[in-house]
Design an enzyme around this catalytic site. Structure first.
Site, short mmCIF file in Angstrom:
data_model
loop_
_atom_site.label_atom_id
_atom_site.label_comp_id
_atom_site.label_asym_id
_atom_site.label_seq_id
_atom_site.Cartn_x
_atom_site.Cartn_y
_atom_site.Cartn_z
N ASP A 69 30.23 -71.79 -33.20
CA ASP A 69 31.57 -72.34 -32.96
C ASP A 69 31.51 -73.85 -33.19
OD1 ASP A 69 34.26 -72.41 -31.95
OD2 ASP A 69 33.42 -73.32 -30.15
N THR A 103 35.40 -75.11 -37.27
CA THR A 103 34.38 -75.37 -38.29
C THR A 103 35.06 -75.74 -39.60
OG1 THR A 103 33.13 -73.60 -37.23
CG2 THR A 103 32.27 -74.43 -39.30
#
Length: 535
Positions: A69, A103
């Site tokens: 994450d 991301t």
């Protein structure tokens, strides 16, 4: 640097270079800043997509986090450079606002910086680059709006929501159970959602984890799970149609605020004191019984005497329950938190269909389940897993899925994933560049190239030849004018993301493009970096 002594013989250091500061100017400053931003993006690039790799981060005190994450990775990293900190904040703001795509937004910003560097080397002024980027981001924003699709869902038809949550979970470590977890996330959000106002309060969803069992044992409980057990082992473990007294006052005799001392010099006096205490506890327990409570949940502890009395009077009790949990129990059961025994009344009691204590495996760990509540607007997702890291990562993955479901309830527009939206925007921005005669068109074309970084990274992480795959998909999009063609990361055999059911939320994608452009513009406008010199 020199060492000197004062008149008392105490040493002190004289720093001669006190006023010196290091300074980077012009193109050097911009290149240094761009390099710092690219370095952060390079770290996250390999974590993008369903085949992205995980990162293992060790904190100074030895705690290990394994995650892919983006926001968590950057939060745990110890970043010194100021520009790198901007990238960390970028992913954090995406996390706060959307909850997913943390991301992708950093990879996108890194690609924009990389393209900007080439333009600066050609001698184009940074402000013109920033303006070109701004124009291109508007084109991409509007184009996303055009290619997006609305999909209808209702409390009965949750399949579209589940499919979108599955897309989010497929890039996480929990992807083997993505169907079950996506259904849990959607049901939890719909349980607490106000569909008329299109609002979801995620605070009402409590995510609790316990090591042991397997990931498939994760369950959704329409009620509250508290990591406590009954205060006395002989109290009943299952109470049906419970009336719950929620107390924040301790079960013990009141202590005067002033300093005091009781002198006991005879047995009779001690007996009197003991009887008085006994009477006090008796009254407390009786008060709870009189209002009709069948379970007592207390924020503080209670005396062994009180515990013994509660057991004898057949009044099950739970002690040391945290404040946040008390609030959730009060919301779920429709009860009121009572600060003093004198204020206890029947209408302040919470109601639950079932209160039960559950033990796990061969350990002595027990948890309290409060189910079938009067107001089922508070739910608990109870996660099981093989180790602590797995549970923490599942919590983070579920947080993303919950946020995606919430965003879809707020705005039910979707775009297709797998890099298809970026490729489609890239083609649209490329076409728009011809309409701008000035130097900005170079920047707009560079923006189009930067958009390709996301599908490139997806292809690379999936073990496909990146450039061949991207050009083939792009050519297919242009030829069929089909904006749903993306990278086939899972080797399903089709590039059409509509058939693969890979969705992303429209607001999430738009936010990514806007945030990345804002940060890159900010970095490009810095042409002078003054920092204190290091001794």
């Amino acid at each position: 640097m020199a060492l000197a002594f004062d008149e008392f013989g105490r040493p002190f250091i004289i720093l001669r270079e006190q006023e010196k500061k290091t300074r980077l100017r012009g193109l050097d400053a911009q290149k240094a800043n761009i390099a710092a931003g690219k370095a952060v993006a390079r770290i996250l690039r390999t974590s993008l997509g369903p085949k992205g790799m995980d990162k293992m981060l060790q904190s100074p005190d030895g705690d290990v986090t394994i995650t892919n994450d983006g926001a968590t990775i950057l939060d745990q990293m110890d970043v010194d450079n100021q520009i790198a900190k901007l990238m960390v904040e970028l992913s954090r703001s995406q996390d706060y606002e959307i909850g997913d795509g943390t991301t992708g937004v950093v990879v996108m910003a890194g690609a924009l910086l990389e393209q900007a560097e080439k333009l600066l080397e050609r001698g184009i002024h940074p402000i013109r680059v920033a303006e070109g980027y701004e124009m291109a981001s508007r084109v991409a924003f509007d184009h996303l709006e055009r290619i997006s699709q609305k999909f209808e869902f209702s409390a009965d038809n949750i399949e579209p929501l589940v499919q979108t949550c599955m897309t989010t979970l497929s890039s996480k470590i929990v992807h083997r159970c993505k169907r079950a977890l996506a259904e849990i996330a959607v049901k939890a959000v719909l349980a607490v959602a106000d569909l008329d106002r299109k609002d979801v309060n995620l605070d009402l969803i409590k995510v609790e984890g316990k090591v042991g069992g397997k990931l498939e044992d994760t369950e959704l409980i329409y009620g509250i799970v508290v990591d406590k057990d009954m205060s006395h082992p002989q109290m009943p473990k299952r109470i049906e149609d419970a009336k719950i007294a929620i107390l924040t006052c301790p079960f013990e005799p009141p202590k005067p605020k002033t300093k005091h001392k009781v002198d006991i010099d005879t047995v009779e006096k001690f007996q009197t004191l003991r009887e008085q205490e006994q009477k006090y506890f008796d009254e407390m327990v009786q008060k709870c019984k009189d209002v009709g409570a069948t379970v007592v949940i207390c924020q503080w502890g209670f005396d062994d005497k009180a515990n013994h009395l509660l057991m004898h009077r057949n009044l099950p009790a739970v002690r040391w329950v945290g404040g946040v949990e008390l609030e959730l129990i009060a919301i779920a059961t429709g009860g009121r938190i009572v600060p003093r025994f004198q204020e206890l009344s029947p209408e302040k009691l919470g109601k639950a269909g079932l209160v039960r204590e559950k033990s796990f495996g061969t350990t002595k760990d027990r948890m309290l389940y409060i189910e079938q509540c009067a107001n089922s607007r508070a739910v608990t997702i109870f996660i099981r897993g093989g180790n602590k890291m797995m549970i923490e990562e599942t919590k983070r993955s579920l947080h993303d899925a919950l946020c995606v479901a919430r965003n879809l309830i707020r705005n039910n527009s979707i775009v297709y994933g797998g890099g298809s939206a970026e490729i489609s925007c890239s083609i649209a921005v490329e076409t728009a560049a011809d309409r701008h005669p000035g130097v900005e068109q170079y920047a707009i074309r560079s923006f189009a190239d930067a958009l390709d970084a996301v599908p490139l990274a997806l292809a690379e992480n999936s073990g496909l030849p990146p450039i061949d795959t991207l050009t083939a998909v792009k050519a297919q999009q242009v030829k069929d004018s089909n904006p749903h063609c993306g990278i086939d990361c899972n080797d399903v055999g089709t590039n059409d993301m509509k058939e693969q059911n890979v969705f992303e939320t429209l607001i999430g994608k738009q936010q990514q493009i806007l945030l990345a452009t804002q940060v890159v513009k900010m970095i490009l406008k810095i042409d002078d970096v003054i920092s204190p010199s290091e001794y």
